[in-house]
Write a protein that holds these residues in place. Structure first.
Motif, PDB file in Angstrom:
ATOM      1  N   LEU A 169      -6.215 -40.570 -11.810  1.00 55.07           N
ATOM      2  CA  LEU A 169      -7.270 -41.567 -11.956  1.00 55.07           C
ATOM      3  C   LEU A 169      -7.880 -41.378 -13.332  1.00 55.07           C
ATOM      4  O   LEU A 169      -8.275 -40.267 -13.701  1.00 55.07           O
ATOM      5  CB  LEU A 169      -8.351 -41.376 -10.882  1.00 55.07           C
ATOM      6  N   LEU A 170      -7.968 -42.479 -14.110  1.00 56.93           N
ATOM      7  CA  LEU A 170      -8.523 -42.375 -15.455  1.00 56.93           C
ATOM      8  C   LEU A 170      -9.234 -43.664 -15.814  1.00 56.93           C
ATOM      9  O   LEU A 170      -9.012 -44.709 -15.183  1.00 56.93           O
ATOM     10  CB  LEU A 170      -7.433 -42.042 -16.468  1.00 56.93           C
ATOM     11  N   PRO A 171     -10.108 -43.629 -16.805  1.00 57.91           N
ATOM     12  CA  PRO A 171     -10.832 -44.840 -17.185  1.00 57.91           C
ATOM     13  C   PRO A 171      -9.865 -45.938 -17.623  1.00 57.91           C
ATOM     14  O   PRO A 171      -8.856 -45.673 -18.284  1.00 57.91           O
ATOM     15  CB  PRO A 171     -11.707 -44.371 -18.352  1.00 57.91           C
ATOM     16  N   ALA A 172     -10.180 -47.184 -17.250  1.00 59.84           N
ATOM     17  CA  ALA A 172      -9.303 -48.302 -17.602  1.00 59.84           C
ATOM     18  C   ALA A 172      -9.161 -48.453 -19.110  1.00 59.84           C
ATOM     19  O   ALA A 172      -8.146 -48.953 -19.593  1.00 59.84           O
ATOM     20  CB  ALA A 172      -9.827 -49.583 -16.976  1.00 59.84           C
ATOM     21  N   GLY A 173     -10.170 -48.020 -19.860  1.00 59.07           N
ATOM     22  CA  GLY A 173     -10.124 -48.157 -21.307  1.00 59.07           C
ATOM     23  C   GLY A 173      -9.357 -47.058 -22.019  1.00 59.07           C
ATOM     24  O   GLY A 173      -9.157 -47.125 -23.247  1.00 59.07           O
ATOM     25  N   ALA A 174      -8.904 -46.027 -21.279  1.00 59.91           N
ATOM     26  CA  ALA A 174      -8.164 -44.941 -21.910  1.00 59.91           C
ATOM     27  C   ALA A 174      -6.787 -45.431 -22.365  1.00 59.91           C
ATOM     28  O   ALA A 174      -6.178 -46.297 -21.734  1.00 59.91           O
ATOM     29  CB  ALA A 174      -8.005 -43.775 -20.934  1.00 59.91           C
ATOM     30  N   ALA A 175      -6.310 -44.884 -23.482  1.00 61.42           N
ATOM     31  CA  ALA A 175      -5.019 -45.312 -24.015  1.00 61.42           C
ATOM     32  C   ALA A 175      -3.904 -45.109 -22.988  1.00 61.42           C
ATOM     33  O   ALA A 175      -3.006 -45.949 -22.850  1.00 61.42           O
ATOM     34  CB  ALA A 175      -4.709 -44.544 -25.300  1.00 61.42           C
ATOM     35  N   ALA A 176      -3.967 -44.017 -22.240  1.00 62.88           N
ATOM     36  CA  ALA A 176      -2.913 -43.719 -21.263  1.00 62.88           C
ATOM     37  C   ALA A 176      -2.900 -44.713 -20.113  1.00 62.88           C
ATOM     38  O   ALA A 176      -1.886 -44.867 -19.431  1.00 62.88           O
ATOM     39  CB  ALA A 176      -3.090 -42.304 -20.730  1.00 62.88           C
ATOM     40  N   ALA A 177      -4.019 -45.415 -19.880  1.00 58.81           N
ATOM     41  CA  ALA A 177      -4.085 -46.376 -18.781  1.00 58.81           C
ATOM     42  C   ALA A 177      -3.171 -47.567 -19.015  1.00 58.81           C
ATOM     43  O   ALA A 177      -2.810 -48.278 -18.067  1.00 58.81           O
ATOM     44  CB  ALA A 177      -5.520 -46.847 -18.594  1.00 58.81           C
ATOM     45  N   CYS A 243      -4.758 -37.478  -7.871  1.00 60.55           N
ATOM     46  CA  CYS A 243      -4.910 -38.220  -6.625  1.00 60.55           C
ATOM     47  C   CYS A 243      -3.548 -38.750  -6.183  1.00 60.55           C
ATOM     48  O   CYS A 243      -2.824 -39.335  -7.005  1.00 60.55           O
ATOM     49  CB  CYS A 243      -5.889 -39.383  -6.849  1.00 60.55           C
ATOM     50  N   PRO A 244      -3.155 -38.592  -4.927  1.00 61.63           N
ATOM     51  CA  PRO A 244      -1.911 -39.223  -4.470  1.00 61.63           C
ATOM     52  C   PRO A 244      -2.081 -40.733  -4.380  1.00 61.63           C
ATOM     53  O   PRO A 244      -3.200 -41.239  -4.221  1.00 61.63           O
ATOM     54  CB  PRO A 244      -1.687 -38.602  -3.096  1.00 61.63           C
ATOM     55  N   ARG A 245      -0.998 -41.466  -4.480  1.00 63.47           N
ATOM     56  CA  ARG A 245      -1.063 -42.920  -4.525  1.00 63.47           C
ATOM     57  C   ARG A 245      -1.770 -43.499  -3.306  1.00 63.47           C
ATOM     58  O   ARG A 245      -2.580 -44.420  -3.413  1.00 63.47           O
ATOM     59  CB  ARG A 245       0.361 -43.497  -4.617  1.00 63.47           C
ATOM     60  N   ASP A 246      -1.474 -42.969  -2.108  1.00 59.56           N
ATOM     61  CA  ASP A 246      -2.037 -43.559  -0.897  1.00 59.56           C
ATOM     62  C   ASP A 246      -3.549 -43.389  -0.809  1.00 59.56           C
ATOM     63  O   ASP A 246      -4.217 -44.154  -0.111  1.00 59.56           O
ATOM     64  CB  ASP A 246      -1.385 -42.938   0.340  1.00 59.56           C
ATOM     65  N   GLN A 252      -7.274 -49.905  -7.751  1.00 61.21           N
ATOM     66  CA  GLN A 252      -6.967 -48.900  -8.770  1.00 61.21           C
ATOM     67  C   GLN A 252      -5.466 -48.783  -8.984  1.00 61.21           C
ATOM     68  O   GLN A 252      -4.997 -48.579 -10.105  1.00 61.21           O
ATOM     69  CB  GLN A 252      -7.573 -47.554  -8.369  1.00 61.21           C
ATOM     70  N   ARG A 253      -4.687 -48.959  -7.928  1.00 58.58           N
ATOM     71  CA  ARG A 253      -3.232 -48.880  -8.063  1.00 58.58           C
ATOM     72  C   ARG A 253      -2.683 -50.041  -8.880  1.00 58.58           C
ATOM     73  O   ARG A 253      -1.700 -49.905  -9.600  1.00 58.58           O
ATOM     74  CB  ARG A 253      -2.562 -48.883  -6.681  1.00 58.58           C
ATOM     75  N   SER A 254      -3.322 -51.209  -8.753  1.00 60.31           N
ATOM     76  CA  SER A 254      -2.833 -52.393  -9.456  1.00 60.31           C
ATOM     77  C   SER A 254      -3.434 -52.553 -10.843  1.00 60.31           C
ATOM     78  O   SER A 254      -3.122 -53.496 -11.553  1.00 60.31           O
ATOM     79  CB  SER A 254      -3.126 -53.642  -8.621  1.00 60.31           C
ATOM     80  N   GLY A 255      -4.325 -51.617 -11.214  1.00 61.04           N
ATOM     81  CA  GLY A 255      -4.899 -51.675 -12.561  1.00 61.04           C
ATOM     82  C   GLY A 255      -6.160 -52.510 -12.661  1.00 61.04           C
ATOM     83  O   GLY A 255      -6.611 -52.822 -13.763  1.00 61.04           O
ATOM     84  N   VAL A 260      -8.445 -46.748 -13.027  1.00 58.74           N
ATOM     85  CA  VAL A 260      -7.097 -47.109 -12.596  1.00 58.74           C
ATOM     86  C   VAL A 260      -6.324 -45.862 -12.192  1.00 58.74           C
ATOM     87  O   VAL A 260      -6.629 -44.749 -12.639  1.00 58.74           O
ATOM     88  CB  VAL A 260      -6.325 -47.870 -13.699  1.00 58.74           C
ATOM     89  N   TRP A 261      -5.325 -46.077 -11.345  1.00 65.38           N
ATOM     90  CA  TRP A 261      -4.434 -44.993 -10.912  1.00 65.38           C
ATOM     91  C   TRP A 261      -3.068 -45.195 -11.539  1.00 65.38           C
ATOM     92  O   TRP A 261      -2.543 -46.316 -11.567  1.00 65.38           O
ATOM     93  CB  TRP A 261      -4.307 -44.986  -9.400  1.00 65.38           C
ATOM     94  N   ARG A 262      -2.489 -44.133 -12.060  1.00 65.99           N
ATOM     95  CA  ARG A 262      -1.160 -44.198 -12.636  1.00 65.99           C
ATOM     96  C   ARG A 262      -0.334 -42.998 -12.150  1.00 65.99           C
ATOM     97  O   ARG A 262      -0.861 -41.880 -12.036  1.00 65.99           O
ATOM     98  CB  ARG A 262      -1.219 -44.171 -14.173  1.00 65.99           C
ATOM     99  N   PRO A 263       0.959 -43.213 -11.890  1.00 58.53           N
ATOM    100  CA  PRO A 263       1.820 -42.067 -11.570  1.00 58.53           C
ATOM    101  C   PRO A 263       1.992 -41.172 -12.781  1.00 58.53           C
ATOM    102  O   PRO A 263       1.867 -41.627 -13.925  1.00 58.53           O
ATOM    103  CB  PRO A 263       3.143 -42.734 -11.166  1.00 58.53           C
ATOM    104  N   LEU A 264       2.263 -39.903 -12.523  1.00 51.17           N
ATOM    105  CA  LEU A 264       2.449 -38.918 -13.585  1.00 51.17           C
ATOM    106  C   LEU A 264       3.932 -38.601 -13.749  1.00 51.17           C
ATOM    107  O   LEU A 264       4.710 -38.665 -12.796  1.00 51.17           O
ATOM    108  CB  LEU A 264       1.679 -37.632 -13.253  1.00 51.17           C
TER     109      LEU A 264
END
Length: 322
Positions: A169-177, A243-246, A252-255, A260-264
């Motif tokens: 989970l990371l801020p939507a404005g982060a580059a990695a998002a 955080c696991p996806r579920d 957050q999963r859809s952005g 937002v949530w992103r897989p690693l």
């Protein structure tokens, strides 16, 4: 004296008015039947039957006691039937616990599955950390739980160990998002939000070690567990959380939204779970709960069987603490 068996003999003789017929009804020889009735009479200090060479006749005292004997036998059968239902997990109380990181969908799926298996069983469900569960299992204050590995499983039996990959989970404005998948090194320089170490010390150290191996050593480690609290820390400080996806909300999963949530990628850490219960106490109800846990984790949480992993050389948590 086996009172129940002796009362069965008394009732059979009273109803048959004949020792031979009573013995055949009970599936035993006549001499042992006569001996049981005689012993019961000695124990009670009451003569139950008048015996002659031709007949057996119940006495007045025996008549008065016959209804009580039938009641005892009826209650005994009721007791034994209740014991069988408890043994088979059809009734009684099951004290169970789940960790805080399971999603509402997973918990609901588990409860629905378990309810179908054992509708007559009362389930006392608690939300407890692994450390709390281990303490209660050891004290026999808990019948079954769902624990995180690694942990000390001495004295416990385990269900299948299942693995849930962790995302971030990371801020939507982060580059990695903006990435579809986030490599661990892309999180460098950010604080990491984890559950308090006391909740699962070995898992806590394993997660930090895995992150470090993958190229992410957090600037600092912050502690939080509640979804809203963790999201607030992510938004306010630019920290990230595993955080696991579920467990992430659909938005957050859809952005969508500010978090937002992103897989690693790149050796991402994972959560490993299994049902656990004290050795020798895995009755039908416990087994049914363990099966429901496994089914819910696989179907609702997307967990997969855990493959044997190479040993981790854990670094002390103090090395990550700022």
């Amino acid at each position: 004296m086996d009172l129940v068996r002796h009362l069965e003999c008394f009732v059979a003789v009273a109803e048959e008015s004949h020792f031979g017929r009573a013995a055949a009804r009970l599936g035993m020889a006549q001499p042992p039947l006569s001996q049981r009735v005689q012993r019961l009479e000695r124990e009670l200090g009451v003569r139950l039957f008048e015996r002659t060479s031709r007949q057996v006749r119940i006495t007045e005292a025996g008549t008065l006691l016959l209804a009580e004997a039938r009641e005892v036998l009826s209650r005994t059968e009721s007791f034994l039937a209740a014991a069988r239902r408890v043994r088979d997990g059809e009734t009684g109380l099951l004290r169970a616990a789940l960790p805080p990181d399971l999603s509402g969908e997973t918990v609901a799926a588990l409860l629905a599955d378990f309810g179908e298996r054992h509708a007559g069983l009362e389930l006392e469900l608690h939300e407890l950390s692994t450390a709390q569960q281990l303490d209660r299992l050891a004290a026999h204050d808990l019948d079954v739980g769902v624990v995180h590995h690694p942990c000390d499983v001495t004295g416990l039996e385990l269900g299948p160990v299942l693995r849930r990959e962790l995302g971030v989970l990371l801020p939507a404005g982060a580059a990695a998002a903006a990435l579809a998948e986030v490599p661990l090194p892309a999180l460098s320089g950010r604080d990491l939000i984890l559950f308090p170490r006391a909740a699962a010390p070995a898992l806590y150290d394993e997660l930090l070690t895995t992150c470090a191996r993958g190229g992410f050593t957090p600037a600092a480690v912050r502690h939080g567990q509640g979804a809203s609290f963790v999201q607030g820390l992510v938004l306010s400080s630019g920290a990230v959380a595993l955080c696991p996806r579920d467990a992430a909300p659909p938005g957050q999963r859809s952005g969508e939204g500010d978090v937002v949530w992103r897989p690693l990628t790149g050796g991402a850490p994972a959560l490993r779970h299994s049902a656990a219960w004290p050795k020798g106490r895995g009755d039908a109800a416990v087994q049914a709960f363990a099966e429901a846990v496994t089914h819910a984790l696989r179907t609702a949480a997307g967990a997969v069987p855990d493959a044997p992993a190479r040993p981790l050389h854990l670094r002390p948590a103090s090395e990550y603490w700022l």
